[in-house]
Design a protein around this motif. Sequence first.
Motif: not given
Length: 709
Positions: A30-31, A19-24
């Motif tokens: 987005a940036f 999940a953290l990697v997907a969020s990154m």
Amino acid sequence: MIAAARAVLALALLAVLYALVASMVLLWAAFLAVALWSAGAPGVQTPPTSAIIACAAFAPIVFGMAWAVVRTARPAAPREDAVTVTRRGAPELWRMVEELALGVGTHPPAHIRLTAEVNASVTEDAPLLGLAPGRRVLYLGLPLLAGLSLAELRAVLAHELGHFSHRHNRFGAVAHRGAAGLVAARQAIQDASAANDLVRLYAGGPLLLLGLYTYLFRWLTRPVRRRQELEADREAARVAGPGAVADALCSTEALGAAWQQFLAEFLAPMRRATGRIPDDPFRAFAHMVEAPELREPLATLRARAVERPAGPDDAHPPLATRLERLARLPAAETGAVPLFARPLSVPPRYAIELGRILLPGRDAGTRVPWRDWLTELAEHRARRPLAPLAEAVRTVEEAERTGRLRDERTGRPKAERTEGPEDERTGRPGTERTERPEAERTAWRKAERAKAERPETEREPGALTIQRVLRLLDGGRRMPLARALNSRLPRGAQNESDPLRPLADALAVLIGAQLVSRGVAYWAMDWTGPSILVPPAGIAPETIHTWADTAVRLPGQTQRLGLHLAALGVDERAPLPPGPAGGAADGVVPGAPGGQPRLISIAPGATGPARRRITAVRALALTVLLGMAGLTFVLWANRDEPSYPGTPVSPWTDGYRPGGGTTGGTVPAPLPTYLYPTAPVWPTPPAYRLPSPSLPGIDIKPLVPRSTP
């Protein structure tokens, strides 16, 4: 219950990592979208270069971690450093594996692959992190086949198949791939920091957090995996016997140390010095393990293996704990395989193919039959003192020649120390006698003339001969020669208390090399020390060394050594024969001026996979940088201009013409606008007037002075 809770927590941590990697990845995307939108917004004077550099700097870490997670989540591809064994190629091995699989109550593996490791393992290439069934593969190290007995090999295979019977591969696959994903993510960050200076500025924080996450994940999974190893030990003890399992565990530890020693102390030095490698290194390793001189060292390694603690990242419990658990189990049933049965072997073609994988590439060296390689290895190890001896002889001769030339220039007599039993005139040992200068100059000229008349091979400084060594011994140069040789030997071979001992050993090796070149002797391999010279028939192996030691220590015994060598047919003036592969003595390049030592670079360098990863990271960062720069410039160049209030002036609304007049001819244009926008026209506000207050009328006529007539 505790193990189940740990397993659930480990799965939760693994899910959180994904999940953290997907969020990154989503945050980076987005940036990137915000940066591109800001580049095309109206009113932007310059492209957003800071956003471009930030996206390019974070791209290697984001994509590297995402790729590491995706790669470890899917089923692993077959190992490239393994060779598949077919049923037709090794029927005995397949028959043993199928029999043991039936004994532990599981299905046999679909494939058996040989590796160059001292290890055995099982994998199940299952999707969904190993939670679904897949194809079973058994990996077996070929050094185990070379060093284990049949009973020990059965115990190792039964242990690995026991993991299948208890379904350890389900959690084991999750734990292994999770740990592999964390390691791969750390490696991705390290590669990115090595390839990009911008990444290096902020890589410390992600590495620290990922290291703490990896430690927590392994802390949760380690007890579960160690408990599974103990269960597999009990299953193997039930089939093969607890004694065989205990012996297999100790032998595997000893074979691992012996295999590393074989690669580091025998294979690699021989490859660097002569460029020759065995076609089947595993047969050569089996010859080493079976050597009588290694029985005691291997027994010592087995005993020390029990004292070695388990590493913090090792999934196996300490060996002492495993042996203690095995000692509590009942003895094996009757009919078990005896411990010293005939070892199992595979066809040589598999070992040769695996040897090409172990030492790949054309620059790996010339492949020779492994028996011939062992013979060359014995000769190479025996001739190692000859290169320092040649340098020592050359140094002492140059010092002697320099002293004679100095005496020739000055014309003074040179004092020469005799080492005979006693002097001819005084009768005292070790006195100095002085000759006339003219006689010494004449003798020196004759020696130089004789040296010029010798063959070119004997006049070459790098051509070591027995005669040159004996001449220095006769001339009273034994101690300078011994000190020069001692200073050039490795630290472990030096002998400060008895400096003449290394000189005697080197002279014996030189004599042995001449005997071997004539074909009347050969070198026997000794895996614990220098090779042993096997002399001609009728001569004991230690006789040659006794002759050399006597000639070195006792003055006047060189002539007796010369008589012994003449009886064996050895020419004292013959140069040192070439070593293995046509080379000279160990460490000397054939034909090199002055016999200079071979220069071998041991500078550390990045491996092939590491170089490919660093190149990929650089290409990714450059691609993102150039792609974003080009797209941002296009959006910035095509942005909309800002609009202003009022009616813009255009050629259709402007009434002014440079020639004068107006468009209609009735209304004059007050001022030209030159196609620039006019100022906004605002409505005129109404004017308000305050009513004036009513004031009383005042007649001021009476107050105005009148003029008198």
